[in-house]
Design a protein around this motif. Sequence first.
Motif, PDB file in Angstrom:
ATOM      1  N   PRO A 294      12.067   2.182 -18.062  1.00 20.07           N
ATOM      2  CA  PRO A 294      12.726   2.445 -16.800  1.00 20.07           C
ATOM      3  C   PRO A 294      11.982   3.619 -16.068  1.00 20.07           C
ATOM      4  N   HIS A 295      11.844   4.716 -16.647  1.00 20.78           N
ATOM      5  CA  HIS A 295      11.311   5.832 -15.833  1.00 20.78           C
ATOM      6  C   HIS A 295       9.773   5.703 -15.677  1.00 20.78           C
ATOM      7  N   LYS A 296       9.114   5.144 -16.567  1.00 19.04           N
ATOM      8  CA  LYS A 296       7.658   4.800 -16.198  1.00 19.04           C
ATOM      9  C   LYS A 296       7.461   3.796 -15.417  1.00 19.04           C
ATOM     10  N   LEU A 297       8.436   2.763 -15.056  1.00 21.85           N
ATOM     11  CA  LEU A 297       8.314   1.775 -14.046  1.00 21.85           C
ATOM     12  C   LEU A 297       8.301   2.522 -12.640  1.00 21.85           C
ATOM     13  N   ILE A 298       9.315   3.431 -12.549  1.00 22.65           N
ATOM     14  CA  ILE A 298       9.484   4.347 -11.367  1.00 22.65           C
ATOM     15  C   ILE A 298       8.078   4.896 -11.234  1.00 22.65           C
ATOM     16  N   GLN A 299       7.636   5.535 -12.098  1.00 23.60           N
ATOM     17  CA  GLN A 299       6.554   6.408 -11.793  1.00 23.60           C
ATOM     18  C   GLN A 299       5.390   5.459 -11.372  1.00 23.60           C
ATOM     19  N   LEU A 300       5.476   4.290 -11.834  1.00 20.34           N
ATOM     20  CA  LEU A 300       4.175   3.191 -11.349  1.00 20.34           C
ATOM     21  C   LEU A 300       4.515   2.862  -9.952  1.00 20.34           C
ATOM     22  N   LEU A 301       5.681   2.800  -9.653  1.00 21.65           N
ATOM     23  CA  LEU A 301       6.051   2.501  -8.083  1.00 21.65           C
ATOM     24  C   LEU A 301       5.410   3.551  -7.078  1.00 21.65           C
ATOM     25  N   TYR A 302       6.018   4.996  -7.585  1.00 20.65           N
ATOM     26  CA  TYR A 302       5.309   6.059  -6.944  1.00 20.65           C
ATOM     27  C   TYR A 302       3.719   6.135  -6.869  1.00 20.65           C
ATOM     28  N   ASN A 303       3.241   5.727  -7.895  1.00 22.03           N
ATOM     29  CA  ASN A 303       1.628   5.574  -7.994  1.00 22.03           C
ATOM     30  C   ASN A 303       1.406   4.599  -6.793  1.00 22.03           C
ATOM     31  N   GLY A 304       1.954   3.589  -6.913  1.00 26.23           N
ATOM     32  CA  GLY A 304       1.560   2.302  -6.351  1.00 26.23           C
ATOM     33  C   GLY A 304       1.501   2.519  -4.844  1.00 26.23           C
ATOM     34  N   ALA A 305       2.839   3.183  -4.292  1.00 25.44           N
ATOM     35  CA  ALA A 305       3.199   3.713  -2.995  1.00 25.44           C
ATOM     36  C   ALA A 305       1.942   4.522  -2.450  1.00 25.44           C
ATOM     37  N   LEU A 306       1.693   5.320  -3.214  1.00 26.26           N
ATOM     38  CA  LEU A 306       0.596   6.490  -2.873  1.00 26.26           C
ATOM     39  C   LEU A 306      -0.757   5.792  -2.680  1.00 26.26           C
ATOM     40  N   GLU A 307      -0.955   5.064  -3.841  1.00 29.26           N
ATOM     41  CA  GLU A 307      -2.366   4.198  -3.461  1.00 29.26           C
ATOM     42  C   GLU A 307      -2.463   3.557  -2.322  1.00 29.26           C
ATOM     43  N   ARG A 308      -1.315   2.618  -1.909  1.00 29.99           N
ATOM     44  CA  ARG A 308      -1.542   1.597  -0.877  1.00 29.99           C
ATOM     45  C   ARG A 308      -1.388   2.637   0.465  1.00 29.99           C
ATOM     46  N   ILE A 309      -0.903   3.682   0.379  1.00 28.38           N
ATOM     47  CA  ILE A 309      -1.024   4.586   1.798  1.00 28.38           C
ATOM     48  C   ILE A 309      -2.309   5.180   1.905  1.00 28.38           C
ATOM     49  N   ASN A 310      -3.089   5.435   0.728  1.00 31.06           N
ATOM     50  CA  ASN A 310      -4.666   6.070   0.620  1.00 31.06           C
ATOM     51  C   ASN A 310      -5.392   5.144   1.327  1.00 31.06           C
ATOM     52  N   MET A 311      -5.135   3.816   0.813  1.00 24.77           N
ATOM     53  CA  MET A 311      -6.063   2.952   1.065  1.00 24.77           C
ATOM     54  C   MET A 311      -5.779   2.345   2.599  1.00 24.77           C
ATOM     55  N   ALA A 312      -4.550   2.459   2.922  1.00 28.25           N
ATOM     56  CA  ALA A 312      -4.031   2.184   4.394  1.00 28.25           C
ATOM     57  C   ALA A 312      -4.930   3.184   5.217  1.00 28.25           C
ATOM     58  N   LYS A 313      -4.852   4.360   4.925  1.00 23.19           N
ATOM     59  CA  LYS A 313      -5.580   5.453   5.584  1.00 23.19           C
ATOM     60  C   LYS A 313      -6.902   5.030   5.871  1.00 23.19           C
ATOM     61  N   ALA A 314      -7.684   4.566   4.708  1.00 27.55           N
ATOM     62  CA  ALA A 314      -9.119   4.343   4.650  1.00 27.55           C
ATOM     63  C   ALA A 314      -9.242   3.164   5.721  1.00 27.55           C
ATOM     64  N   ARG A 315      -8.529   2.082   5.685  1.00 26.68           N
ATOM     65  CA  ARG A 315      -8.447   1.002   6.462  1.00 26.68           C
ATOM     66  C   ARG A 315      -8.554   1.366   8.125  1.00 26.68           C
ATOM     67  N   MET A 316      -7.601   2.275   8.175  1.00 27.99           N
ATOM     68  CA  MET A 316      -7.280   2.735   9.752  1.00 27.99           C
ATOM     69  C   MET A 316      -8.229   3.499  10.089  1.00 27.99           C
ATOM     70  N   GLN A 317      -9.095   4.066   9.402  1.00 26.87           N
ATOM     71  CA  GLN A 317     -10.430   4.857   9.740  1.00 26.87           C
ATOM     72  C   GLN A 317     -11.220   4.074  10.023  1.00 26.87           C
ATOM     73  N   ALA A 318     -11.380   2.873   9.265  1.00 29.68           N
ATOM     74  CA  ALA A 318     -12.508   1.965   9.413  1.00 29.68           C
ATOM     75  C   ALA A 318     -12.291   0.921  10.278  1.00 29.68           C
ATOM     76  N   LYS A 319     -11.113   1.139  11.134  1.00 35.71           N
ATOM     77  CA  LYS A 319     -10.655   0.130  12.153  1.00 35.71           C
ATOM     78  C   LYS A 319     -10.407  -1.125  11.861  1.00 35.71           C
ATOM     79  N   ASP A 320     -10.096  -1.408  10.469  1.00 37.83           N
ATOM     80  CA  ASP A 320      -9.521  -2.748   9.790  1.00 37.83           C
ATOM     81  C   ASP A 320      -7.996  -2.683   9.993  1.00 37.83           C
ATOM     82  N   TYR A 321      -7.681  -2.941  11.132  1.00 36.13           N
ATOM     83  CA  TYR A 321      -6.093  -3.009  11.243  1.00 36.13           C
ATOM     84  C   TYR A 321      -5.449  -4.130  10.662  1.00 36.13           C
TER      85      TYR A 321
END
Length: 132
Positions: A21-48
């Motif tokens: 269970p502890h590791k699952l929460i870590q994976l969720l944090y990692n997943g959220a951060l990864e999606r935010i970073n990817m969204a940032k790149a998509r935003m900069q590329a104007k891929d809305y």
Amino acid sequence: MNGLQQYQRINTQTSITDADPHKLIQLLYNGALERINMAKARMQAKDYEGKGRLISKAIEIVGGLREFLDLEKGGDLAQRLASLYEYMERTLLEASMRNDITKLDEVANLLRSIKDGWDGIREEVVNQQQAV
């Protein structure tokens, strides 16, 4: 690229299957951060459209983190985290609507702070689980 995506999907599925269970929460944090970073790149590329999908996924993950909280056992800390997660969800939605990278950075920084604390208690949690 398709092969890489399949490998990542299998790697993620294996991580989830093997996770406590502890590791699952870590994976969720990692997943959220990864999606935010990817969204940032998509935003900069104007891929809305891509940005929108990624931010929606990040919102879902943060919502999942909020749902995992045990408000009865967690007391004041759980209540504060719930409020912070709700704030993050609203801020991510606002970032998406306004194409605001600074809002994405704000949420990423908040998530990293919580994740660092969560990562810091890993050994203690594992020891408690082994004692049970």
